[in-house]
Scaffold this active site. Structure first.
Site, PDB file in Angstrom:
ATOM      1  N   HIS A  62      18.370  17.528  27.855  1.00 34.42           N
ATOM      2  CA  HIS A  62      19.378  18.494  27.649  1.00 34.42           C
ATOM      3  C   HIS A  62      19.898  18.646  26.128  1.00 34.42           C
ATOM      4  O   HIS A  62      20.605  17.537  26.061  1.00 34.42           O
ATOM      5  CB  HIS A  62      20.403  18.697  28.607  1.00 34.42           C
ATOM      6  CG  HIS A  62      21.522  19.808  28.397  1.00 34.42           C
ATOM      7  ND1 HIS A  62      21.141  20.987  28.681  1.00 34.42           N
ATOM      8  CD2 HIS A  62      22.526  19.751  27.979  1.00 34.42           C
ATOM      9  CE1 HIS A  62      22.244  21.525  28.243  1.00 34.42           C
ATOM     10  NE2 HIS A  62      23.101  20.898  27.777  1.00 34.42           N
ATOM     11  N   ASP A 119      22.584  20.268  23.858  1.00 34.69           N
ATOM     12  CA  ASP A 119      23.282  21.505  23.369  1.00 34.69           C
ATOM     13  C   ASP A 119      23.067  22.151  21.762  1.00 34.69           C
ATOM     14  O   ASP A 119      22.952  21.319  20.856  1.00 34.69           O
ATOM     15  CB  ASP A 119      24.831  21.125  23.375  1.00 34.69           C
ATOM     16  CG  ASP A 119      25.296  20.856  24.962  1.00 34.69           C
ATOM     17  OD1 ASP A 119      24.833  21.732  25.696  1.00 34.69           O
ATOM     18  OD2 ASP A 119      25.943  19.808  25.106  1.00 34.69           O
ATOM     19  N   ASP A 175      23.365  23.978  32.415  1.00 35.90           N
ATOM     20  CA  ASP A 175      24.812  23.508  31.837  1.00 35.90           C
ATOM     21  C   ASP A 175      25.494  24.665  31.574  1.00 35.90           C
ATOM     22  O   ASP A 175      26.642  24.205  31.190  1.00 35.90           O
ATOM     23  CB  ASP A 175      24.625  22.668  30.868  1.00 35.90           C
ATOM     24  CG  ASP A 175      25.773  21.941  30.177  1.00 35.90           C
ATOM     25  OD1 ASP A 175      26.498  21.529  31.103  1.00 35.90           O
ATOM     26  OD2 ASP A 175      25.990  21.862  29.041  1.00 35.90           O
ATOM     27  N   HIS A 190      25.955  28.145  25.260  1.00 44.62           N
ATOM     28  CA  HIS A 190      27.055  27.927  26.079  1.00 44.62           C
ATOM     29  C   HIS A 190      28.152  26.931  25.775  1.00 44.62           C
ATOM     30  O   HIS A 190      29.047  26.680  26.670  1.00 44.62           O
ATOM     31  CB  HIS A 190      26.497  27.342  27.545  1.00 44.62           C
ATOM     32  CG  HIS A 190      25.830  26.189  27.660  1.00 44.62           C
ATOM     33  ND1 HIS A 190      24.504  26.017  27.664  1.00 44.62           N
ATOM     34  CD2 HIS A 190      26.206  25.037  27.390  1.00 44.62           C
ATOM     35  CE1 HIS A 190      24.013  24.775  27.649  1.00 44.62           C
ATOM     36  NE2 HIS A 190      25.169  24.336  27.815  1.00 44.62           N
TER      37      HIS A 190
END
Length: 1007
Positions: A259, A261, A371, A576
């Protein structure tokens, strides 16, 4: 037998840490080092390789915040290592406890090709599987000195413009060494068995079997010769490692994942490097482990690799073709889903899936959003219309109050669409496949007795390097191991197919997946949110007028490439941690600059199209891009507006203040500058609660327990300051078309000026709020106490609205003390309601109060500004202009119309004469969301509509051009089997039949 568990367990931990693990890399030989500091921002690889390097050594400090240091690493494999496996250990000064949140490196060959990344759990580079001796090593390490920003304290290190220049790291190790394969395997054996053992119950016989085997293995280890004794130690573990899992053991589908970001505690430019580092590790790991599968979401990140690391992208394409590298998700980025507009959410899938199909020939069937901070109830229908079947999330495990009751379920959206959904019980999207996490997944799984399997995404994320060879070793050992869940590495689609087959009648969860945490993200970084809302509106406008001009004006060329590029820019900033306002200062500074450029470009596209449509002339034309007619100008057309209605009157109010009226509303502003009455003259109803005052600005302390930019904790309400002190009240406009009262206040270190306006013919009072905000850890709200008994309120969301209770009967309702709405929130009792509308605000709260006579009132508050100090210590400081409106007597339909009107202002040009709409719909309940030309550049017109009021609707779509055919399409503009679009009539119109909140995309072929 005496209980000696703790003795053996302590013995194992010490021997592992101090003797066995250090022996994995033996006979170390120092490498020769040199360094070069890249000035400013990162440089191309060729420039880094060609630089002039200065000698350096292990122990030297390096790397100011956000800097890039290039290290040249050279050495020669000793002749006596012939036949041995040789690796380099390159430790930049890693903290093993923080993978992804510190320095990172990427190793390049002398020719510029990538080797692999360096991370806290991945600090090795293979030199030779079987050395001949004498091999020369020459590598160049591009090392990023990203500052550590995870301690939740205010810091100015989050922007290169304000960060320090002192070195943050110190080189820890740079050696060639022999890789002792048998010792490494022993480490994996011991760690897997230790983790399993400590998760078993103290009375479980299996626990003691493992304990005795571990004791025996440690006895076999010669602490003076670990490599020479590793095989003997492993032999004493073969029995306990060979015992198969129970038939009823929980089944885990392990999916390699990292993951990352797209921005958070680092800027976008650093994410470009993070994804390249991680992807280089993954393809290297695939070369060594053909069973390894890695899932990567976010088409934007793959596009970055294609743009900046084309050689690596070609390696990825080969691994995709081989089935090891698995694109998932199908969105441009893992976006926020609460605040993203409906059409933007559609474009997330359009551009995300289109990229994956164009580049890899892959259409993803799952939506991968582990997330994001809660999930809109509009999502299931959007997922289905994007051609996906499954949805995966993880974040709802973070909820503070209520434990979500399902792990595998059907999620039902506002229109009734259901999508098969999984919420991994492992409660992390960065699993290490350790025994504690696997045991937690099995214990936590809530579908026992009906289902037997869950998905575990494993790998270090956010630049931590992704899955490791150690994690693959754990997966192999736990494929079938007594006492452990069964672990199989497989594709996400394989998991979903098996889970669906096993549990087709899974329970249904209807409505939003509300995260009971991170509620402050609806408000933090107001200018980022405003930039997003206005960019979405400008894109709608630019596409509408460009499509109209492309159909009507032969000389006009539709700007396909420009619009796609701008859309992708806006979609990226919906990530996000960007749109929610939870990134560092650097990210939001750049976002503000980007939105300014987007605004200029889209205004230019719109103006060029409108000029082409208006032609030469002196007639004043108003262009209306809203989906409803206003002032006599049709939706999507241009013309001369008609008079609005009775003129506005303005008179002094007894006791101070002013009274504004227009024949539809009568608005009283008292001597404090507060709206004490908003009277619906047509219905004979007062909107403001007795004794209350609307447009009351209120300030709360705002110091949550953690996650400053993310969170609002309910105790903020315990203390409030009403802003009633007045600096000045003046009339700034008084005429038949409009009247405006200007109110100024000072508070703390800040000042606010509000202009309260009533226009001729309007059924809403408009409020423009200009705030010079210089508070710290404060929360600014605007309160509207309404004389409405509302059991629930409706909040606009994508392609419709969602209802939420106003009471707090249950903990689920009480936890929703801060909610998200798009352009409006509506409170209603049977027969009459009020809408509160906004142009760029998302956070709201709704409470119930009791009148003196026993009746109920409802207070709606808009969350205007916050001032958290982490991760951006200057969040929202400075000037802001916010617009909102109060609409007494509004129905849901009125709220939809007024919300669009507030967000889509008219434009005025001179031209030859009126411009007829390209498309028209004869039912106001059916809203046109987008008009554009088809993505395939073939010239077909795409129109996306939705039913906006929550009821069934029939409508006729009429085109202002010859239509050769009409077909319902999915979000990727492919034909869709369905009944919403009827056969084209002889006159070219297209009948539509829509269920509540249905989204329909119609593709019109031009005759």
């Amino acid at each position: 037998m005496h209980d000696d568990r703790s003795i053996t367990e302590h013995r194992l931990r010490r021997v592992l840490a101090q003797r066995i693990k250090p022996a994995v890399h033996s006979r170390p030989v120092p490498l020769t080092l040199a360094r070069w500091e890249a000035p400013g921002e990162p440089v191309p690889v060729a420039e880094g390789l060609a630089a002039t390097y200065e000698p350096c050594a292990v122990g030297d400090p390096w790397g100011p915040a956000w800097g890039t240091t290039w290290f040249k690493v050279t050495g020669t494999v000793p002749a006596e290592w012939a036949g041995r496996t040789v690796e380099a250990v390159l430790d930049l000064g890693f903290d093993r406890m923080m993978p992804g949140f510190q320095c990172e490196g990427l190793v390049h060959r002398a020719d510029g090709g990538e080797v692999k990344a360096l991370n806290p759990y991945n600090d090795w580079v293979r030199v030779a599987d079987s050395a001949t001796g004498g091999e020369h090593v020459e590598w160049y390490v591009e090392a990023a000195s990203n500052p550590v920003l995870v301690d939740h304290s205010a810091t100015y290190e989050g922007d290169r413009q304000t960060s320090g220049d002192q070195p943050l790291y110190r080189l820890a190790r740079m050696d060639l060494a022999v890789f002792e394969t048998e010792v490494w395997e022993l480490v994996q054996d011991l760690e897997v068995l230790h983790d399993l053992m400590t998760e078993l119950a103290p009375h479980d016989a299996r626990r003691y079997e493992i304990l005795r085997a571990l004791d025996a293995a440690l006895d076999a280890v010669d602490l003076d010769d670990v490599p020479g004794s590793a095989a003997a130690a492993r032999a004493r573990l073969t029995g306990v490692l060979a015992a198969p899992a129970h038939a009823s053991a929980h089944r885990i589908s392990a999916v390699g994942h990292a993951h990352i970001d797209s921005a958070w505690l680092w800027p976008l430019r650093e994410t470009v490097r993070k994804v390249s580092r991680t992807a280089s590790n993954m393809v290297a790991l695939m070369d060594e482990h053909p069973e390894f599968l890695f899932a990567m979401s976010q088409a934007q990140q793959l596009d970055w690799i294609k743009t900046y690391r084309p050689e690596l992208f070609e390696r990825i394409k080969k691994k995709v073709a081989d089935g090891q590298f698995v694109p998932v998700g199908g969105m441009w980025v893992e976006s926020d889903t609460n605040m993203v507009g409906g059409e933007a959410m559609a474009r997330q899938f359009l551009y995300g899936k289109k990229f994956l199909m164009d580049e890899f020939g892959v259409e993803t069937r799952n939506v991968w959003l582990p997330d994001s901070f809660g999930y809109t109830a509009a999502m299931p229908q959007i997922v289905k219309l994007a051609g996906a079947s499954w949805f995966l999330t993880q974040k709802i495990s973070w909820s503070q109050v209520n434990k979500f009751p399902h792990h595998t379920f059907w999620w039902e959206g506002i229109d009734g669409t259901r999508v098969f959904t999984h919420f991994p019980p492992v409660d992390t999207y960065n699993s290490d496949l350790g025994g504690a996490q696997l045991a937690h997944a099995a214990r936590n799984y809530q579908e026992k007795g009906r289902g037997s399997r869950s998905l575990v995404p494993f790998g270090w994320g956010d630049g931590g390097g992704g899955p490791t060879r150690e994690q693959l070793a754990r997966a192999r050992r736990q494929r079938s191991l007594e006492g452990s869940p069964r672990v199989e590495i497989e594709r996400p689609d394989a998991f979903f197919e098996k889970a669906h087959a096993e549990y087709p009648d899974a329970p249904v969860w209807a409505g939003e997946l509300y995260l009971e945490l991170h509620r402050g993200t609806y408000t933090s970084q107001a200018k980022t949110k405003q930039g997003n809302r206005r960019s979405e509106s400008l894109l709608r406008e630019a596409e509408l007028w460009a499509a109209t001009a492309a159909v009507r004006v032969a000389e006009y060329a539709y700007p396909y490439e420009d619009l796609e590029r701008i859309w992708k820019t806006v979609l990226l900033h919906q990530f996000h941690d960007i749109l929610p306002g939870s990134s560092i200062a650097w990210v939001h500074r750049e976002a503000r600059e980007t939105y300014a450029r987007v605004r200029e470009e889209l205004n230019a596209i719109t103006l060029a199209a409108q000029r082409a449509l208006a032609g030469e002339g002196l007639e004043e034309l108003v262009f209306n891009c809203a989906p409803h007619a206003r002032r006599g100008v049709p939706a999507g057309g241009a013309g001369r507006p008609v008079p609005a209605g009775q003129p506005v009157t303005l008179e002094e109010r007894h006791g101070g203040g002013q009274i504004l009226a227009n024949g539809r509303l009568l608005v009283e502003i008292d001597g404090r500058g507060l709206v004490v009455s908003a009277y619906d003259l047509e219905a004979g109803r007062e909107a403001v609660a007795p004794g209350g005052a609307a447009n009351l600005l209120q300030v709360h302390p705002d110091f949550p327990n953690m996650w400053d930019a993310w969170d609002i904790d309910a105790f903020y309400r315990n203390k409030v300051t009403d802003l009633v002190a007045l600096d000045e009240l003046e009339i700034t406009e008084s005429g038949p078309d409009a009247a405006t009262v200007r109110v100024s206040r000072s508070f703390g270190s800040s000042r606010v000026v509000q202009s309260i306006t009533l226009r001729a013919g309007a059924k809403a009072v408009d409020i423009v709020t200009e705030v010079d905000w210089h508070e710290t850890e404060k929360f600014l709200k605007a309160a509207f106490p309404l004389d409405v008994k509302a059991e629930r309120t409706a909040s606009e969301t994508q392609f419709g609205h969602v209802y939420r209770a106003t009471h707090t009967n249950t903990s689920w309702e009480a936890a929703k003390f801060e909610i998200c709405a798009h352009r409006w929130i509506h409170a209603e009792e049977p027969g009459w309601g009020v809408a509160v509308l906004n142009d760029s605000t998302y956070g709201h709260d709704v409470t119930r109060d009791v009148r003196a006579d026993g009746g109920q009132t409802t207070t709606v508050r808009l969350s205007l500004l916050r001032a958290p100090r982490y991760p951006d210590p200057e969040t929202d400081q400075g000037g802001h202009t916010l617009r909102f409106s109060l609409a007494p007597g509004a129905t849901i339909g009125d709220a939809v119309r007024e919300g669009h009107g507030l967000n889509l202002p008219e434009r005025t040009l001179t031209g030859a004469g009126p411009v007829a709409p390209l498309l028209a719909v004869d039912n106001d309940a059916v809203v046109v969301e987008a008009v554009k030309l088809a993505e395939d550049h073939g010239g077909d017109v795409i129109v996306r509509l939705y039913e906006s009021r929550g009821g069934r609707a029939r409508a006729t779509l009429a085109a202002g051009f010859p239509v050769g055919g009409a077909v319902e399409s999915d979000l990727l503009e492919r034909p869709l089997e369905g009944s919403a679009v009827g056969p084209r009539s002889a006159d070219g119109t297209v009948p539509l039949t829509l269920r509540p909140f249905q989204i329909v995309t119609v593709r019109l072929r031009r005759a």
